[in-house]
Motif scaffolding. Structure first.
Motif, PDB file in Angstrom:
ATOM      1  N   GLU A   8     -53.651 -96.486  90.738  1.00 40.26           N
ATOM      2  CA  GLU A   8     -52.645 -96.191  91.602  1.00 40.26           C
ATOM      3  C   GLU A   8     -52.807 -96.657  93.039  1.00 40.26           C
ATOM      4  O   GLU A   8     -52.248 -97.082  93.753  1.00 40.26           O
ATOM      5  CB  GLU A   8     -52.464 -94.681  91.498  1.00 40.26           C
ATOM      6  CG  GLU A   8     -51.872 -93.980  90.327  1.00 40.26           C
ATOM      7  CD  GLU A   8     -51.694 -92.585  90.295  1.00 40.26           C
ATOM      8  OE1 GLU A   8     -51.978 -92.083  91.320  1.00 40.26           O
ATOM      9  OE2 GLU A   8     -51.195 -92.238  89.290  1.00 40.26           O
ATOM     10  N   HIS A  10     -54.842 -99.288  93.561  1.00 41.68           N
ATOM     11  CA  HIS A  10     -54.870-100.781  93.608  1.00 41.68           C
ATOM     12  C   HIS A  10     -53.396-101.186  93.467  1.00 41.68           C
ATOM     13  O   HIS A  10     -52.942-102.263  94.181  1.00 41.68           O
ATOM     14  CB  HIS A  10     -55.474-101.310  92.459  1.00 41.68           C
ATOM     15  CG  HIS A  10     -55.255-102.620  92.289  1.00 41.68           C
ATOM     16  ND1 HIS A  10     -55.827-103.772  92.791  1.00 41.68           N
ATOM     17  CD2 HIS A  10     -54.530-103.331  90.968  1.00 41.68           C
ATOM     18  CE1 HIS A  10     -55.392-104.905  92.401  1.00 41.68           C
ATOM     19  NE2 HIS A  10     -54.642-104.694  91.244  1.00 41.68           N
ATOM     20  N   THR A  11     -52.557-100.469  92.998  1.00 38.20           N
ATOM     21  CA  THR A  11     -51.091-100.911  92.909  1.00 38.20           C
ATOM     22  C   THR A  11     -50.428-100.530  94.056  1.00 38.20           C
ATOM     23  O   THR A  11     -49.770-101.581  94.603  1.00 38.20           O
ATOM     24  CB  THR A  11     -50.297 -99.956  91.619  1.00 38.20           C
ATOM     25  OG1 THR A  11     -51.086-100.138  90.394  1.00 38.20           O
ATOM     26  CG2 THR A  11     -48.784-100.318  91.648  1.00 38.20           C
ATOM     27  N   ARG A  12     -50.701 -99.647  94.935  1.00 40.27           N
ATOM     28  CA  ARG A  12     -50.447 -99.443  96.349  1.00 40.27           C
ATOM     29  C   ARG A  12     -50.760-100.451  97.133  1.00 40.27           C
ATOM     30  O   ARG A  12     -49.988-100.898  98.225  1.00 40.27           O
ATOM     31  CB  ARG A  12     -50.726 -97.906  96.792  1.00 40.27           C
ATOM     32  CG  ARG A  12     -50.265 -97.655  98.114  1.00 40.27           C
ATOM     33  CD  ARG A  12     -48.824 -97.734  98.294  1.00 40.27           C
ATOM     34  NE  ARG A  12     -48.280 -97.269  99.623  1.00 40.27           N
ATOM     35  CZ  ARG A  12     -47.039 -97.992 100.240  1.00 40.27           C
ATOM     36  NH1 ARG A  12     -46.467 -98.826  99.600  1.00 40.27           N
ATOM     37  NH2 ARG A  12     -46.786 -97.809 101.551  1.00 40.27           N
ATOM     38  N   MET A  14     -51.591-103.533  96.307  1.00 38.56           N
ATOM     39  CA  MET A  14     -50.715-104.846  96.266  1.00 38.56           C
ATOM     40  C   MET A  14     -49.373-104.967  96.509  1.00 38.56           C
ATOM     41  O   MET A  14     -48.771-105.846  97.226  1.00 38.56           O
ATOM     42  CB  MET A  14     -50.855-105.123  94.440  1.00 38.56           C
ATOM     43  CG  MET A  14     -52.297-105.521  94.157  1.00 38.56           C
ATOM     44  SD  MET A  14     -53.112-106.740  94.934  1.00 38.56           S
ATOM     45  CE  MET A  14     -54.172-106.123  96.025  1.00 38.56           C
ATOM     46  N   GLU A  15     -48.678-104.006  96.609  1.00 41.31           N
ATOM     47  CA  GLU A  15     -47.239-103.375  97.057  1.00 41.31           C
ATOM     48  C   GLU A  15     -47.227-103.833  98.540  1.00 41.31           C
ATOM     49  O   GLU A  15     -46.426-104.461  98.931  1.00 41.31           O
ATOM     50  CB  GLU A  15     -46.824-102.180  96.856  1.00 41.31           C
ATOM     51  CG  GLU A  15     -46.571-101.635  95.473  1.00 41.31           C
ATOM     52  CD  GLU A  15     -46.140-100.456  95.064  1.00 41.31           C
ATOM     53  OE1 GLU A  15     -46.227 -99.487  96.015  1.00 41.31           O
ATOM     54  OE2 GLU A  15     -45.793-100.108  93.856  1.00 41.31           O
ATOM     55  N   LEU A  16     -48.543-103.172  99.285  1.00 41.34           N
ATOM     56  CA  LEU A  16     -48.519-103.461 100.749  1.00 41.34           C
ATOM     57  C   LEU A  16     -48.720-104.792 101.321  1.00 41.34           C
ATOM     58  O   LEU A  16     -48.294-105.406 102.210  1.00 41.34           O
ATOM     59  CB  LEU A  16     -49.729-102.670 101.298  1.00 41.34           C
ATOM     60  CG  LEU A  16     -49.258-101.021 101.137  1.00 41.34           C
ATOM     61  CD1 LEU A  16     -50.676-100.162 101.651  1.00 41.34           C
ATOM     62  CD2 LEU A  16     -48.356-100.954 102.581  1.00 41.34           C
ATOM     63  N   ASP A  18     -47.775-107.261  99.176  1.00 42.16           N
ATOM     64  CA  ASP A  18     -46.585-107.978  99.047  1.00 42.16           C
ATOM     65  C   ASP A  18     -45.350-107.870 100.097  1.00 42.16           C
ATOM     66  O   ASP A  18     -44.916-108.881 100.588  1.00 42.16           O
ATOM     67  CB  ASP A  18     -45.823-107.552  97.366  1.00 42.16           C
ATOM     68  CG  ASP A  18     -46.389-108.197  96.555  1.00 42.16           C
ATOM     69  OD1 ASP A  18     -47.128-109.045  96.453  1.00 42.16           O
ATOM     70  OD2 ASP A  18     -46.026-107.272  95.259  1.00 42.16           O
ATOM     71  N   GLN A  19     -45.472-106.621 100.746  1.00 40.12           N
ATOM     72  CA  GLN A  19     -44.549-106.397 102.080  1.00 40.12           C
ATOM     73  C   GLN A  19     -45.101-107.310 102.967  1.00 40.12           C
ATOM     74  O   GLN A  19     -44.363-107.786 103.810  1.00 40.12           O
ATOM     75  CB  GLN A  19     -44.558-105.097 102.081  1.00 40.12           C
ATOM     76  CG  GLN A  19     -43.794-103.966 101.066  1.00 40.12           C
ATOM     77  CD  GLN A  19     -44.094-102.324 101.464  1.00 40.12           C
ATOM     78  OE1 GLN A  19     -44.465-102.243 102.494  1.00 40.12           O
ATOM     79  NE2 GLN A  19     -43.941-101.780 100.320  1.00 40.12           N
ATOM     80  N   SER A  39     -53.079-102.527 103.527  1.00 36.62           N
ATOM     81  CA  SER A  39     -53.564-102.902 101.986  1.00 36.62           C
ATOM     82  C   SER A  39     -54.876-103.262 102.043  1.00 36.62           C
ATOM     83  O   SER A  39     -55.668-102.539 100.753  1.00 36.62           O
ATOM     84  CB  SER A  39     -52.812-104.415 101.741  1.00 36.62           C
ATOM     85  OG  SER A  39     -53.141-104.709 100.428  1.00 36.62           O
ATOM     86  N   THR A  42     -56.420 -99.663 101.633  1.00 31.66           N
ATOM     87  CA  THR A  42     -56.298 -99.225 100.378  1.00 31.66           C
ATOM     88  C   THR A  42     -56.978 -99.685  99.218  1.00 31.66           C
ATOM     89  O   THR A  42     -57.639 -99.114  98.302  1.00 31.66           O
ATOM     90  CB  THR A  42     -54.900 -99.167 100.011  1.00 31.66           C
ATOM     91  OG1 THR A  42     -53.971 -98.524 101.074  1.00 31.66           O
ATOM     92  CG2 THR A  42     -54.407 -98.336  98.802  1.00 31.66           C
ATOM     93  N   GLU A  43     -57.221-101.040  99.083  1.00 31.51           N
ATOM     94  CA  GLU A  43     -57.975-101.893  98.115  1.00 31.51           C
ATOM     95  C   GLU A  43     -59.624-101.532  98.296  1.00 31.51           C
ATOM     96  O   GLU A  43     -60.078-101.252  97.144  1.00 31.51           O
ATOM     97  CB  GLU A  43     -57.690-103.140  98.213  1.00 31.51           C
ATOM     98  CG  GLU A  43     -58.254-103.891  97.020  1.00 31.51           C
ATOM     99  CD  GLU A  43     -57.383-103.860  95.745  1.00 31.51           C
ATOM    100  OE1 GLU A  43     -57.498-104.565  94.734  1.00 31.51           O
ATOM    101  OE2 GLU A  43     -56.797-102.695  95.774  1.00 31.51           O
TER     102      GLU A  43
END
Length: 90
Positions: A8, A10-12, A14-16, A18-19, A39, A42-43
């Motif tokens: 979760e 990692h997914t967050r 990657m979303e950041l 992308d934004q 990002s 988080t990673e």
């Protein structure tokens, strides 16, 4: 932290990222930088958690590589190098 929570994070991250990419394309450099920093944080948390909980390879090194790439993208070369070393050590 369990493997699902690490995923979760990692997914967050990657979303950041992308934004951040979108904001960069739109010319909002300051917003993009802030999102890239979030990002990275988080990673990095996902990578350290994976290492701490002995998730194993290749997951740990992939997360460190991803964090290193994010650090490089914001020109934090020393942090990128440190994260690369942590990933290679696994």
């Amino acid at each position: 932290m369990m493997q699902m929570e690490i995923q979760e994070l990692h997914t967050r991250a990657m979303e950041l990222a992308d934004q951040a990419d979108l904001q960069k394309r739109l010319g909002n450099a300051d917003v993009a930088l802030h999102l890239y920093e979030q990002s990275l944080e988080t990673e990095r948390k996902a990578a350290y958690s994976a290492q701490e909980h002995h998730v194993g390879e290749p997951t740990e090194s992939v997360l460190f590589r991803s964090a290193a790439s994010l650090a490089y993208s914001i020109k934090d070369y020393r942090e990128a190098e440190r994260l690369i070393c942590l990933g290679l050590a696994g």
